[in-house]
Design a protein around this motif. Structure first.
Motif, short mmCIF file in Angstrom:
data_model
loop_
_atom_site.label_atom_id
_atom_site.label_comp_id
_atom_site.label_asym_id
_atom_site.label_seq_id
_atom_site.Cartn_x
_atom_site.Cartn_y
_atom_site.Cartn_z
N ASP A 117 -0.09 -0.44 7.35
CA ASP A 117 -0.50 -0.88 8.68
C ASP A 117 -0.38 0.27 9.68
O ASP A 117 0.67 0.89 9.83
CB ASP A 117 0.36 -2.05 9.13
N LEU A 168 0.74 -12.25 7.18
CA LEU A 168 0.86 -11.13 8.11
C LEU A 168 0.18 -11.35 9.45
O LEU A 168 0.36 -10.53 10.36
CB LEU A 168 0.31 -9.85 7.46
N ILE A 220 -1.30 -3.68 2.36
CA ILE A 220 -1.70 -3.91 3.75
C ILE A 220 -0.50 -3.84 4.67
O ILE A 220 -0.55 -3.27 5.76
CB ILE A 220 -2.43 -5.26 3.88
N TYR A 221 0.63 -4.39 4.23
CA TYR A 221 1.84 -4.36 5.05
C TYR A 221 2.33 -2.93 5.27
O TYR A 221 2.64 -2.53 6.39
CB TYR A 221 2.94 -5.19 4.39
N ALA A 229 -3.47 -8.16 11.08
CA ALA A 229 -3.31 -7.45 9.81
C ALA A 229 -4.46 -7.76 8.86
O ALA A 229 -4.92 -6.88 8.12
CB ALA A 229 -1.98 -7.84 9.16
#
Length: 340
Positions: A318, A281, A314-315, A285
């Motif tokens: 965000d 990422l 996390i993706y 990120a």
């Protein structure tokens, strides 16, 4: 992503709409668009190693891990990699193939019904019989019993991942035999002879080798490439780099263990997880998700979690604001060993 429900594509309102047009590009590890039309590339390097791997040395192994990988390369022995889900067992095969320029990784995903035959080759006897019958009735192809019917037998044979890995070549192929512990009790023992000798026979071709031109038949590989097999046998020249993975759900027979180099992957630390996130990422990120990495590590001490759950969280979170960010992260990172 905002705290509101603006990010929702499916709204559950029961009314058709064009929201699918707002669906963004997929996460890098779920992007299959890099497969080319000819099928020669499958995009597995980006999905496995990270689209941003130039920013981070993903899977920077420790000394013991490096030694075991190189021992398997030097000794031409399979590498048995055990560890918890998401520890990087499967990715290790892709990392070796990428760094050493060994081409696309051949993957054999094991299920309870998998047999040695599945990994070696498949012979479609029914399709061949149907074609011979059609030819005998004046349809397409050679008539039954004609030389063409014998020569064309290779059209009905396709090598599996293991069979393809054992084809003769100057450099080794990389073969991932994934989750061997999910197999039935016989498969680990059935693998022994093939992994020891580096060759196998295709009886359907052996029986008619003397009637084939130069004793050769053209068959299809797991890569979708046509190759010629001589005398009905496949013999490797360079033994493939074979990675067997296991989640530690069962013990393997001693004869298999004796033929393998065994590598146990421990739980990843904060630095390795951050590197993992950075490779997929990017730096920003990884910095923004540092608190999620810390929480993930704390929970993993008492819960069974997988690193790809962290990557998903996390993706998807965000730029989201708490408390919705924390709630969504918890929904995505659920313990894998919870009671059903």
């Amino acid at each position: 992503m905002t705290e509101s429900s603006e990010w929702l594509i499916y709204r559950g309102a029961g009314e058709p709409h064009d929201g699918i047009e707002r669906l963004p590009d997929p996460p890098p590890w779920r992007d299959f668009s890099s497969r080319d039309a000819a099928g020669s590339g499958d995009g597995s390097e980006d999905r496995r190693l990270g689209a941003h791997r130039h920013l981070a040395e993903l899977h920077r192994p420790g000394a013991e891990e490096l030694e075991m990988i190189n021992a398997a390369l030097y000794l031409r022995r399979p590498l048995l990699v055990t560890g918890s889900p998401g520890a990087g067992k499967s990715t290790l095969a892709h990392s070796v193939a990428y760094e050493l320029g060994l081409g696309t990784v051949l993957r054999w995903s094991i299920v309870s019904r998998s047999t040695l035959q599945d990994g070696l080759y498949h012979y479609d006897a029914i399709a061949r019989l149907q074609d011979v019958q059609i030819a005998a009735q004046g349809g397409y192809g050679a008539s039954a019993g004609s030389p063409g019917a014998v020569e064309g037998i290779g059209s009905y044979i396709r090598l599996g991942p293991l069979g393809t890995a054992l084809l003769p070549s100057d450099t080794p192929r990389v073969l991932l035999i994934d989750e061997l512990d999910k197999s039935d009790i016989d498969l680990p023992n059935d693998l022994l002879n093939v992994l020891e000798e580096g060759e196998f026979a295709i009886p359907e071709l052996e029986r008619i080798a003397d009637r084939l031109p130069d004793g050769e038949a053209e068959v299809l590989t797991a890569d979708g490439v046509k190759v010629r097999v001589r005398d009905g046998r496949v013999r490797c020249r360079a033994f493939p780099f074979v990675v067997l993975t296991s989640n530690g759900e069962r013990d393997f027979p001693a004869p298999l263990m004796r033929r393998c180099i065994h590598l146990e992957l421990g739980r990843p630390d904060h630095n390795r997880l951050a590197t993992f996130v950075r490779a997929h990422l990017g730096d920003e990120a990884a910095r923004a998700g540092d608190d999620l990495i810390t929480r993930f590590l704390e929970r993993s001490r008492s819960e069974l979690l997988a690193a790809d759950q962290l990557l998903n969280a996390i993706y998807l979170t965000d730029a989201a604001a708490p408390p919705s960010r924390d709630r969504l992260a918890d929904l995505l990172i659920q313990r894998l060993d919870r009671p059903r």
